[in-house]
Design a protein around this motif. Structure first.
Motif, PDB file in Angstrom:
ATOM      1  N   ASN A 132      42.899 138.718   5.520  1.00 18.10           N
ATOM      2  CA  ASN A 132      42.764 138.022   6.820  1.00 18.10           C
ATOM      3  C   ASN A 132      42.708 138.646   8.104  1.00 18.10           C
ATOM      4  OD1 ASN A 132      42.338 135.794   8.655  1.00 18.10           O
ATOM      5  ND2 ASN A 132      43.926 136.092   9.654  1.00 18.10           N
ATOM      6  N   ASP A 133      43.332 140.183   7.419  1.00 17.58           N
ATOM      7  CA  ASP A 133      43.659 141.075   8.796  1.00 17.58           C
ATOM      8  C   ASP A 133      42.248 142.482   7.773  1.00 17.58           C
ATOM      9  OD1 ASP A 133      45.356 140.584   9.910  1.00 17.58           O
ATOM     10  OD2 ASP A 133      46.713 142.076   9.799  1.00 17.58           O
ATOM     11  N   GLY A 134      41.887 141.948   7.255  1.00 17.35           N
ATOM     12  CA  GLY A 134      40.241 142.777   6.446  1.00 17.35           C
ATOM     13  C   GLY A 134      40.859 143.591   5.392  1.00 17.35           C
ATOM     14  N   ILE A 135      42.054 143.960   5.044  1.00 20.31           N
ATOM     15  CA  ILE A 135      42.167 144.856   4.004  1.00 20.31           C
ATOM     16  C   ILE A 135      41.677 144.510   2.702  1.00 20.31           C
ATOM     17  CG2 ILE A 135      44.830 146.440   3.085  1.00 20.31           C
ATOM     18  CD1 ILE A 135      45.375 145.583   5.728  1.00 20.31           C
ATOM     19  N   PRO A 136      41.664 144.750   1.583  1.00 19.71           N
ATOM     20  CA  PRO A 136      40.797 144.528   0.111  1.00 19.71           C
ATOM     21  C   PRO A 136      42.410 144.286  -0.702  1.00 19.71           C
ATOM     22  CG  PRO A 136      38.836 145.520   1.076  1.00 19.71           C
ATOM     23  CD  PRO A 136      40.426 145.498   2.348  1.00 19.71           C
ATOM     24  N   VAL A 137      42.575 142.779  -1.511  1.00 18.24           N
ATOM     25  CA  VAL A 137      43.982 143.181  -2.131  1.00 18.24           C
ATOM     26  C   VAL A 137      42.981 143.436  -3.870  1.00 18.24           C
ATOM     27  CG1 VAL A 137      45.988 142.461  -2.536  1.00 18.24           C
ATOM     28  CG2 VAL A 137      45.623 141.977  -0.118  1.00 18.24           C
ATOM     29  N   GLU A 226      35.129 149.952  -7.170  1.00 26.62           N
ATOM     30  CA  GLU A 226      33.502 148.821  -6.655  1.00 26.62           C
ATOM     31  C   GLU A 226      34.058 147.629  -6.014  1.00 26.62           C
ATOM     32  OE1 GLU A 226      31.997 147.610 -10.366  1.00 26.62           O
ATOM     33  OE2 GLU A 226      31.351 149.576 -11.291  1.00 26.62           O
ATOM     34  N   ALA A 227      35.480 147.216  -5.893  1.00 32.30           N
ATOM     35  CA  ALA A 227      36.118 146.193  -5.293  1.00 32.30           C
ATOM     36  C   ALA A 227      36.048 147.064  -4.096  1.00 32.30           C
ATOM     37  CB  ALA A 227      37.602 145.597  -6.042  1.00 32.30           C
ATOM     38  N   ILE A 228      36.717 147.874  -3.411  1.00 37.06           N
ATOM     39  CA  ILE A 228      36.907 148.093  -2.346  1.00 37.06           C
ATOM     40  C   ILE A 228      35.019 148.536  -1.773  1.00 37.06           C
ATOM     41  CG2 ILE A 228      37.163 150.299  -0.741  1.00 37.06           C
ATOM     42  CD1 ILE A 228      39.720 150.991  -2.873  1.00 37.06           C
ATOM     43  N   ALA A 229      34.534 149.255  -2.226  1.00 35.63           N
ATOM     44  CA  ALA A 229      32.880 148.684  -2.049  1.00 35.63           C
ATOM     45  C   ALA A 229      32.572 147.621  -0.873  1.00 35.63           C
ATOM     46  CB  ALA A 229      32.744 149.767  -2.795  1.00 35.63           C
ATOM     47  N   ASP A 230      33.793 146.310  -2.291  1.00 39.71           N
ATOM     48  CA  ASP A 230      33.081 145.087  -1.679  1.00 39.71           C
ATOM     49  C   ASP A 230      33.359 144.488  -0.655  1.00 39.71           C
ATOM     50  OD1 ASP A 230      31.451 144.749  -3.884  1.00 39.71           O
ATOM     51  OD2 ASP A 230      32.658 143.914  -5.345  1.00 39.71           O
ATOM     52  N   GLY A 231      34.436 145.222   0.163  1.00 40.23           N
ATOM     53  CA  GLY A 231      35.485 144.961   1.445  1.00 40.23           C
ATOM     54  C   GLY A 231      35.767 144.081   0.991  1.00 40.23           C
ATOM     55  N   ALA A 232      36.792 142.994   1.674  1.00 41.96           N
ATOM     56  CA  ALA A 232      37.410 141.919   2.105  1.00 41.96           C
ATOM     57  C   ALA A 232      37.058 140.546   2.066  1.00 41.96           C
ATOM     58  CB  ALA A 232      38.979 142.442   2.770  1.00 41.96           C
ATOM     59  N   ALA A 233      36.610 139.869   0.952  1.00 43.31           N
ATOM     60  CA  ALA A 233      35.968 138.414   1.853  1.00 43.31           C
ATOM     61  C   ALA A 233      36.628 138.181   3.475  1.00 43.31           C
ATOM     62  CB  ALA A 233      35.588 137.596   0.762  1.00 43.31           C
ATOM     63  N   PRO A 234      35.805 137.195   3.778  1.00 43.41           N
ATOM     64  CA  PRO A 234      36.876 136.837   4.914  1.00 43.41           C
ATOM     65  C   PRO A 234      37.180 135.607   5.218  1.00 43.41           C
ATOM     66  CG  PRO A 234      34.620 136.297   5.428  1.00 43.41           C
ATOM     67  CD  PRO A 234      34.702 137.942   4.311  1.00 43.41           C
ATOM     68  N   ILE A 235      38.452 134.984   5.067  1.00 42.49           N
ATOM     69  CA  ILE A 235      39.389 133.622   4.705  1.00 42.49           C
ATOM     70  C   ILE A 235      38.617 132.185   5.578  1.00 42.49           C
ATOM     71  CG2 ILE A 235      41.560 132.222   4.952  1.00 42.49           C
ATOM     72  CD1 ILE A 235      42.464 134.755   3.415  1.00 42.49           C
ATOM     73  N   SER A 236      38.104 132.160   5.081  1.00 41.34           N
ATOM     74  CA  SER A 236      36.959 130.977   6.078  1.00 41.34           C
ATOM     75  C   SER A 236      37.207 129.462   5.602  1.00 41.34           C
ATOM     76  CB  SER A 236      36.153 130.797   6.480  1.00 41.34           C
ATOM     77  OG  SER A 236      35.167 130.613   5.049  1.00 41.34           O
TER      78      SER A 236
END
Length: 296
Positions: A132-137, A226-236
């Motif tokens: 939720n803070d925008g950090i990819p896990v 590659e997953a880091i490049a995708d970023g953290a999908a927002p929780i909505s």
């Protein structure tokens, strides 16, 4: 091949991170161990079966954790879970490019009962807070224990899941299902059935796993980048609705299927019986169109 499956937790971390360097938090020299295991005359590990620390991936700062599957099957107890939660909370302060969770676990450490269950629930919450803070896990699964129990749920809370064919992901493990419902329901000794049901290929087809890779530390590293490049999908709310729609579709497709191969055919995959023998790249090429159309 630099096998991910055959390495222990520290070897996996060192293989993934730049120059093999891990700045470990609470290393074994600190001897932070479970307070519960000695009361049960059970052996302890000086890192409680999980390594947490920081490093770099292609020059980007990351925080990472790796479960040691050879200690209590990678199971989570109070201290083990607290180390994972602390790592995820640190990520919210330090803002790394990602948090990498190398999971190799049967779930909760039953020796520690409620303490283990609470720990896993806190891990889930910490994963969602970091996202939720925008950090990819990013979860990596390719060890001998797979990822089951509460940690199987935690893995599905992550931004992205990377698996090898050798990895397995689920809630109840094969032995647990067989014990509860009998060998007629699920034969845990049938290794081909087990991997068809919860292995990396099946989880990739169902959309539980975003990337399927060969059993190689280098392949896991490339997929993590590659997953880091995708970023953290927002929780909505909209994202949750899409997820529920996908799960409903999966339930409809799986109805009355007695074997995963039947489900693969329903997904529109040609020659489903040949899929288990394909290498990861060939498997992806053979199934990607059907996978995209099924879960679009």
């Amino acid at each position: 091949m630099n096998s991910y499956f055959e390495r222990n937790a520290r070897e996996r971390l060192r293989g993934l991170l730049d120059d093999g360097r891990v700045d470990e938090f609470l290393p074994p020299t600190r001897r932070v161990t479970s307070p519960h295991l000695p009361q049960l005359d059970s052996p302890v590990a000086f890192d409680d079966g999980v390594i947490v620390g920081r490093g770099h991936l292609a020059g980007r700062p990351v925080l990472a954790a790796a479960q040691e599957g050879s200690f209590n099957g990678g199971a989570v107890g109070e201290v083990h879970g607290a180390k994972l939660v602390g790592l995820l909370q640190r990520a919210r302060r330090e803002r790394p490019a990602a948090v990498l969770l190398l999971l190799d676990t049967g779930g909760v450490r039953l020796h520690e009962a409620n303490a283990g269950l609470i720990a896993v629930s806190e891990v889930m919450r910490a994963i969602l807070e970091a996202r939720n803070d925008g950090i990819p896990v990013i979860v990596l699964i390719g060890g001998a224990n797979g990822c089951f129990g509460g940690m199987g749920i935690a893995a599905c809370c992550a931004s992205s899941v990377i698996m090898s064919e050798e990895g397995r992901l689920g809630l109840s493990g094969p032995e647990v299902i067989e014990t509860a419902h009998g060998v007629e329901e699920y034969d845990a000794r049938d290794r081909a059935l087990v991997w068809r049901t919860c292995g990396g290929k099946h989880r990739y087809l169902l959309g539980d796993c975003q990337r399927l890779v060969p059993d190689s530390i280098d392949a896991f590293r490339a997929a993590a980048l590659e997953a880091i490049a995708d970023g953290a999908a927002p929780i909505s709310l909209e994202g949750l609705r899409r997820e529920h729609a996908m799960l409903k579709r999966r339930m409809e497709l799986a109805e009355a299927c007695r074997d995963p191969q039947e489900l693969w055919t329903r997904l529109g995959v040609a020659n489903a019986a040949a899929l288990p023998m394909l290498e990861a790249d060939a498997f992806i090429a053979a199934t990607d169109d059907a996978r995209r159309q099924a879960w679009a």
